[in-house]
Write a protein that holds these residues in place. Sequence first.
Motif, short mmCIF file in Angstrom:
data_model
loop_
_atom_site.label_atom_id
_atom_site.label_comp_id
_atom_site.label_asym_id
_atom_site.label_seq_id
_atom_site.Cartn_x
_atom_site.Cartn_y
_atom_site.Cartn_z
N ASP A 101 -14.63 -14.78 37.15
CA ASP A 101 -13.26 -14.52 36.71
C ASP A 101 -13.31 -13.46 35.63
N ILE A 102 -12.70 -12.30 35.89
CA ILE A 102 -12.81 -11.18 34.97
C ILE A 102 -11.57 -11.02 34.08
N ARG A 103 -10.70 -12.03 34.07
CA ARG A 103 -9.54 -11.98 33.18
C ARG A 103 -9.99 -12.17 31.74
N ASN A 104 -9.11 -11.87 30.79
CA ASN A 104 -9.48 -12.08 29.39
C ASN A 104 -9.57 -13.57 29.10
N THR A 105 -10.15 -13.92 27.97
CA THR A 105 -10.41 -15.32 27.66
C THR A 105 -9.13 -16.14 27.51
N THR A 106 -8.05 -15.53 27.06
CA THR A 106 -6.78 -16.24 26.93
C THR A 106 -6.25 -16.63 28.31
N GLU A 107 -6.26 -15.68 29.23
CA GLU A 107 -5.82 -15.95 30.60
C GLU A 107 -6.68 -17.04 31.24
N PHE A 108 -7.99 -16.91 31.07
CA PHE A 108 -8.95 -17.86 31.64
C PHE A 108 -8.72 -19.26 31.07
N GLY A 109 -8.47 -19.33 29.76
CA GLY A 109 -8.25 -20.62 29.12
C GLY A 109 -6.98 -21.32 29.57
N ALA A 110 -6.02 -20.56 30.07
CA ALA A 110 -4.75 -21.14 30.52
C ALA A 110 -4.88 -21.81 31.89
N GLY A 111 -5.93 -21.50 32.62
CA GLY A 111 -6.16 -22.08 33.94
C GLY A 111 -7.14 -21.24 34.72
N LYS A 128 -15.33 -24.44 38.20
CA LYS A 128 -16.71 -23.94 38.15
C LYS A 128 -16.82 -22.42 38.10
N SER A 129 -15.74 -21.72 37.80
CA SER A 129 -15.81 -20.26 37.70
C SER A 129 -16.40 -19.86 36.36
N LYS A 130 -16.97 -18.67 36.32
CA LYS A 130 -17.57 -18.11 35.11
C LYS A 130 -16.68 -17.00 34.63
N ASN A 131 -16.40 -16.98 33.33
CA ASN A 131 -15.54 -15.95 32.77
C ASN A 131 -16.36 -14.88 32.05
N ILE A 132 -16.27 -13.67 32.56
CA ILE A 132 -16.77 -12.49 31.86
C ILE A 132 -15.69 -11.43 32.03
N PRO A 133 -14.94 -11.15 30.96
CA PRO A 133 -13.89 -10.14 31.07
C PRO A 133 -14.44 -8.80 31.57
N LEU A 134 -13.63 -8.08 32.29
CA LEU A 134 -14.04 -6.82 32.90
C LEU A 134 -14.74 -5.89 31.91
N PRO A 158 -7.16 -26.28 43.69
CA PRO A 158 -7.47 -26.91 42.39
C PRO A 158 -7.61 -25.90 41.25
N VAL A 159 -7.10 -26.30 40.09
CA VAL A 159 -7.17 -25.48 38.88
C VAL A 159 -7.67 -26.35 37.73
N GLU A 160 -8.57 -25.80 36.93
CA GLU A 160 -9.07 -26.46 35.72
C GLU A 160 -8.43 -25.80 34.50
#
Length: 92
Positions: free
Chosen positions: A10-20, A24-30, A89-91
């Motif tokens: 998931d390449i969205r920013n951490t705020t977007e990622f934290g909202a949903g 099991k996705s991994k967040n690394i902003p672009l 499903p969304v976490e």
Amino acid sequence: MNGGNALVLDIRNTTEFGAGRIPKSKNIPLAEIEKRIDEITKFKDKPVIITCGANTRAGAAMRQLKALGFVNVYQLQGGFGAWQQASLPVEK
């Protein structure tokens, strides 16, 4: 995705990622992909599925990963927005 050997990046920013996010996705902003590449190098030869909000940034991330030697890189069609619309499903 269901096989368990794929990385959902998931390449969205951490705020977007934290909202949903996709479970099991991994967040690394672009903007951070190149400096954080060590976190995902074990997936160089495995499927990497890139998602962002509406698939507007995923193409840039896909090109970056391919240039860094990743071979099985895909975009999630419609991005996280389409995932939510499909009631998958969304976490949080």
